[in-house]
Design an enzyme around this catalytic site. Structure first.
Site, PDB file in Angstrom:
ATOM      1  N   SER A  28     -22.659  -1.700  10.967  1.00 50.54           N
ATOM      2  CA  SER A  28     -23.612  -0.648  10.384  1.00 50.54           C
ATOM      3  C   SER A  28     -22.877  -0.088   9.094  1.00 50.54           C
ATOM      4  O   SER A  28     -23.626   0.264   8.041  1.00 50.54           O
ATOM      5  CB  SER A  28     -24.123   0.407  11.340  1.00 50.54           C
ATOM      6  N   ASP A  29     -21.586   0.271   9.235  1.00 51.94           N
ATOM      7  CA  ASP A  29     -21.132   1.046   7.970  1.00 51.94           C
ATOM      8  C   ASP A  29     -20.857   0.236   7.096  1.00 51.94           C
ATOM      9  O   ASP A  29     -20.861   0.767   5.653  1.00 51.94           O
ATOM     10  CB  ASP A  29     -19.827   2.188   8.570  1.00 51.94           C
ATOM     11  N   CYS A  30     -20.262  -0.965   7.303  1.00 53.32           N
ATOM     12  CA  CYS A  30     -20.072  -1.910   6.166  1.00 53.32           C
ATOM     13  C   CYS A  30     -21.451  -2.249   5.303  1.00 53.32           C
ATOM     14  O   CYS A  30     -21.692  -2.438   4.172  1.00 53.32           O
ATOM     15  CB  CYS A  30     -19.566  -3.370   6.714  1.00 53.32           C
TER      16      CYS A  30
END
EC number: 5.4.99.39
Length: 765
Positions: free
Chosen positions: A484-486
């Site tokens: 998700s953060d990537c």
């Protein structure tokens, strides 16, 4: 001489790629490579690391930097600047420091647009790969002499003064890593008393002084059983029948965290087979060397529950031990006898292997990570030593090997996309677009080419997989695993670059591909409002009581993370601004719920616990970035006011911040010893305060922080390697060498852009 190759697949017929190997990074040894001066430079870097290994334990990752800077003909031509005591930082001096950093970072970019780097630090990554090659008979072909020399260098250079090895390079000695690295040295040819600085004898003494290898944690017991140094009777059961349980059960594998699932998938296969490698003379010697009593007299039943206190971070609850004992005493004896061994166990092993093959294929045999890679590779060999699956695994081993001045180690996987996403945002913040246009264009191209274009193949939900189309991975497209953060950081980059002229930074990404990214982010928000990392959270928290490892916490089920939530808010706020008509209501609800999650998870002292970086400083930067993007301010948000107080309270006298890695396992803020500051921590804190509007109230703390960063800049424009800054699973650290290049520059760029600074008076003659 070692040389890094970029985006090359080589001639191996068993390797394939979804995007022509963009982002792939592999090392090769050229015995005739390098000039005498270049070889001397490498030798000097190795000697410097060795002489200072107990002061600065992470390497500077210098070998590839020497190569890339040479290939790009980089020479820093912008004079350095320093800020004297009592001197104001002018806009011009800040600009000079930022330009020096931006030019250096641009010179480190590779031909395909990414920034290579080591991502290692745990000392249990590499030994199992050596064990696997030893068992399968491929040790000499995969690790010829120069490879062995560098692996041994890494082991020697990271041995603690007491003779042991820590869970990671900065950690206290543990039985797990001391035993694994001792065996690794012996397999690679060292005698019982061999090794640099008496490495083997000192390690063996540490093992004996701490009870012998019967006190190794469960993962160690598994690997030693596979090698034949241990007996499977000394391991807790890992029944493969787990994979044929009904899906309604709370402990069904579909409900597990993906990394936990993919570790125990091949482990359960190997356990179910009771696989043991060849019992060679060396294995028999190790049986004599590692125990405090004769091998034949070891009480394996008792050994199952033994664990050295140095390794014990998460003690098993009584409930868990009762489950293991029940399986050990009643279930396993039944499942290993006719007819259940044919009716049940064989079916379970077949289903388990089906899942292993699926995971291998959908990751191009990279697998989700290094621990899982080696186990899956060995399982494929056990199934068929001459099969294509094992050969495809071998072809991807080079993707995991990394060479630095401290030797050769095994990466967790790669951080290509992760580092590139932050590097591009940091460069964009400099407002030096025309100076660094080619760098931005190449970075943009890499990010676009690295986006995952499809979901996992086939009926992926039946294989317990989540959607991935539109996501970004941590490493490259071939890896295949959405994060998700990537995804949020990749999306932010594409949106920011779409606002610049395409003739400078390249064509913007098609809206449909951006929509796919948004879809992934929306799918990963939990009922609490937070974002999980890989797959939706929602399994019962009590399942963590079944955590079978002794040295990690929170590994059984997926959780929500502050960093992922903060990143996603920033990405979706920007997306909403540029594409206001797409899923407007859903995105607004997402942001509101995510903000609520951040406010709810703030700690009493005003900080946020960082799950992937050290620690409260890191988490607070992401949280403040998310809150500020959502329109929260110091005036209208109590959480921001508390966070500002936390950051100002923890600022050091020299203007910086310095947080010990011990904050992560202890879950309380622990400053670095000796009032030291760390430039990366200082950068995170400085950006957090800028997000919180500190410049409008009292910019003095910002000036002090910026002064420390400017004065710490090195001659070439980068910053010194200091303490380790990454973490995972609460208790294990990860080394991100690119952080020292990216974050100090980014913080100075934001400082120069958002904090009013005086200009140097122009003298008229």
């Amino acid at each position: 001489m070692w040389r890094l190759k970029i985006a090359e697949g080589g001639k191996d017929p068993y390797i394939y790629s979804t995007n022509n190997f963009v982002g792939r990074q592999t090392w090769e040894y050229d015995p005739d490579g390098g000039t005498p001066e270049e070889r001397a430079q490498v030798d000097a870097a190795r000697l410097h690391f060795y002489n200072n290994r107990f002061q600065v334990k992470p390497c500077g990752d210098l070998l590839w930097r020497f190569q890339i800077l040479r290939e790009n003909n980089f020479k820093q031509t912008i004079a350095s600047v320093k800020i004297g005591d009592g001197e104001e930082i002018t806009y011009e001096k800040a600009t000079t420091a930022v330009r020096r950093a931006a030019h250096h970072l641009s010179a480190l970019q590779t031909s395909d647009g990414h920034w290579p780097a080591q991502i290692a630090g745990p000392l249990f990554f590499l030994p199992p790969l050596v064990f696997c090659m030893y068992i399968t008979g491929h040790l000499d072909s995969v690790f010829p002499e120069e490879y062995r020399k560098e692996i041994l260098r890494y082991i020697y250079y990271h041995q603690n003064e007491d003779g042991g090895w820590g869970l990671h390079i900065e950690g206290h000695s543990t039985m797990f890593c001391t035993a694994l690295n001792y065996i690794c040295m012996r397999i690679l040819g060292e005698g019982p008393d061999g090794g640099q600085d008496n490495a083997c004898a000192r390690a063996r003494k540490w093992i004996h002084d701490h009870g012998g290898v019967t006190h190794i944690p469960s993962w160690g017991k598994t690997w030693l059983s596979i090698l034949g140094v241990f007996d499977w009777c000394g391991s807790n059961p890992m029944p493969p029948e787990f994979w044929i349980l009904p899906s309604f059960l709370p402990m069904h594998p579909a409900k597990m965290w993906c990394y936990c699932r993919l570790v125990y998938m091949p482990m359960s296969y190997l356990y179910g087979k009771r696989f043991v490698g060849p019992i060679t003379p060396l294995i028999l010697q190790l049986r004599e060397e590692l125990f405090t009593e004769p091998y034949e007299k070891v009480n394996w039943k008792k050994a199952r529950h033994q664990c050295a206190k140095e390794d014990l971070y998460y003690p098993h609850p009584l409930l868990q031990d009762l489950i293991w004992d029940s399986l050990y005493l009643f279930t396993e004896p039944l499942l290993t006898r006719w007819p259940f061994n044919k009716l049940v166990r064989e079916k379970a092993l077949q289903v388990t292997m089906k899942h292993i093959h699926y995971e291998d294929e959908t990751s191009r045999y990279i697998t989700i990570g290094c621990v899982e890679k080696v186990l899956c590779m060995l399982a494929c060999w056990v199934e068929d030593p001459n099969g294509d699956a094992f050969k495809k695994h071998l072809a991807r081993v080079p993707d995991y090997l990394w060479v630095s001045e401290d030797g050769m180690t095994m990466q967790s996987f790669g951080s290509q996309e992760w580092d590139a996403g932050f590097a591009v945002q940091a460069l964009l913040a400099t407002n030096l677009v025309e100076e660094i246009a080619p760098t931005l264009a190449k970075g943009h191209d890499f990010i676009k080419k690295s986006q995952v274009r499809d979901n996992p193949s086939g009926d992926f939900k039946s294989m317990y997989r989540h959607i991935s189309k539109g996501s970004w991975t941590f490493s490259d497209q071939d890896h295949g695993w959405q994060v998700s953060d990537c995804t949020a950081e990749g999306l932010k980059c594409c949106l920011l670059l779409s606002m610049l002229p395409p003739e400078i930074v390249g064509e913007k990404m098609e809206p449909e591909r951006l929509y796919d990214s948004v879809n992934v982010l929306l799918s990963l928000q939990s009922k609490k409002g937070g974002l999980s990392a890989w797959e939706p959270a929602g399994a019962q928290e009590w399942l963590e009581l079944l955590n079978p490892t002794e040295f990690f916490a929170d590994i059984v089920v997926e959780h929500e993370y502050v960093e992922c939530t903060g990143s996603a808010i920033q990405a979706l706020v920007l997306f909403k601004k540029l594409y206001p008509g797409h899923r407007k209501k859903e995105i607004e609800n997402f942001i509101a719920n995510a903000v609520r999650f951040l406010e709810d998870t703030q700690t009493a002292d005003g900080s946020w616990y960082g799950n992937w970086g050290v620690c409260f400083t890191y988490g607070s930067w992401f949280a403040l970035g998310g809150l500020a993007a959502a329109g929260k301010t110091f005036a209208n948000c109590a959480a921001i006011r508390k966070a500002v107080k936390f950051l100002l309270t923890t600022q050091r006298e020299d203007g910086g911040w310095g947080e010990s890695y011990l904050s992560s396992p202890k879950k309380i803020y622990v400053p670095l010893e000796g009032s030291r500051s760390n430039v990366v921590h200082t950068a995170w804190a400085l950006m957090g305060l800028i997000h919180a509007g500190q410049a409008e109230r009292d910019p003095a703390p910002l000036h002090r922080a910026a002064k420390l960063i400017i004065n710490s800049q090195l001659e070439e424009g980068d910053w010194p390697q200091q303490e380790i800054t990454g973490v995972f699973m609460k208790n294990c650290m990860l080394h991100y060498p690119m952080y020292r290049d990216i974050y100090p520059m980014w913080a100075l760029a934001e400082y120069r852009r958002r904090v009013p600074l005086p200009s140097t008076p122009v003298c008229l003659t």
